[in-house]
Write a protein that holds these residues in place. Sequence first.
Motif, PDB file in Angstrom:
ATOM      1  N   TYR A 197       7.800   1.211   0.513  1.00 12.26           N
ATOM      2  CA  TYR A 197       6.348   1.060   0.466  1.00 12.26           C
ATOM      3  C   TYR A 197       5.865   0.162   1.595  1.00 12.26           C
ATOM      4  N   ASN A 238       0.841  -1.193   0.000  1.00 17.37           N
ATOM      5  CA  ASN A 238       0.000   0.000   0.000  1.00 17.37           C
ATOM      6  C   ASN A 238       0.880   1.248   0.000  1.00 17.37           C
ATOM      7  N   TRP A 285      -0.272   5.462  -4.247  1.00 24.53           N
ATOM      8  CA  TRP A 285      -0.787   4.092  -4.272  1.00 24.53           C
ATOM      9  C   TRP A 285      -1.949   4.041  -5.252  1.00 24.53           C
TER      10      TRP A 285
END
Length: 373
Positions: free
Chosen positions: A53, A37, A301
């Motif tokens: 990430y 995400n 994202w």
Amino acid sequence: MSEMLEKARKYEFIQGQQIKEEERPAFHITPYVGWMNDPNGFSYYKGEYHLFYQYNPYSTHWDSMHWGHVVSKDLLHWNYVPTALAPDEDYDKFGCFSGSAIELEDGRQLLMYTSVNQEKLEDGTVRDIQTQAVAVGDGKDYEKYDKNPVLTAKDLPKGASKVDFRDPKIWKGNDGNFYCVIGSRPADGSGQILLYRSKNGFEWEFVSILAKNQNRYGKMWECPDFFELDGKYVLLTSPQDMLPEGLEFHNGNGTLCIIGELDPETHTLKEQFCQGIDYGIDYYAMQTLLAPDGRRIMIAWMQNWDTLAYRCNDSGWFAQMSLPRELSVKNGRLYQVPIRELNAMRANKVEYNNVVIKDTRLTLDQIEGRTVD
């Protein structure tokens, strides 16, 4: 290196190699394996762009937040680097949540992230407690600060929740100090952005409530970013539970850009313009960097919390990042264009005109491949 981090690195190395290159997008970043995400630590360090990430290597569903890591020379072709952070300390054992990265004076890279633990209440229930922690490293391996967490509930303004206190975005100010903005939930249940300052990146002090939601745009404000661009100050954030306003804010968990002036005395943002950032359903948790050539570049994202159930789950990985975008401010609006590095992908032009397509078996010489613009 902790056993938990070593385990994650071994697992992703073995499992990630099982995923063929053609099973991934050509330019969009995907997790090496498992779940992805929010973008974290989007930065330029030692001649490369770094992107970390939110990452769960062990499943294509959210759980046990680690930090995945990729690097690139051109923001389009990315190489995987071993997992940077694992939830292996008492203060972050329930997750290394979102954060950012910056280079220190001594050449090391500093990662600042939300560390999550839990506390048990008198009625026997438990709840998350969010604090901020840091780690330093060389672009590949990182060591957590022995005095973590560096920001806790004692550093919050009156009425602010220690449950919703997350996603630090760090930068270096013109005065030589480090600053960061952090998402927070005040007593009114909506969102606000807190501003903190540090001389060295390790010891922090509260400065101000930079911006207040006051229940105007959704509830909790997540993943803030704050920078000066084209003579204006820009605040980006991702509010939860937004309600539509005309053509804006139809995604539930959406995006918000506030443009205005910074009051140097009160350290508050004086709002002049507000807008959504993306009108599609898959754009959240934006983060920017300042490129060496002065461009402000944003990535996000490419997913939405409200649409996670609608997916094919047999790929070994889930979710991806948007293509990076160059930002500017004109006439009170945030403008976005694809990064200019994409131009280098366009070569050897082949053109056909006045072709009648009669069925799906049409073949044209030199029209082939797996990417299209």
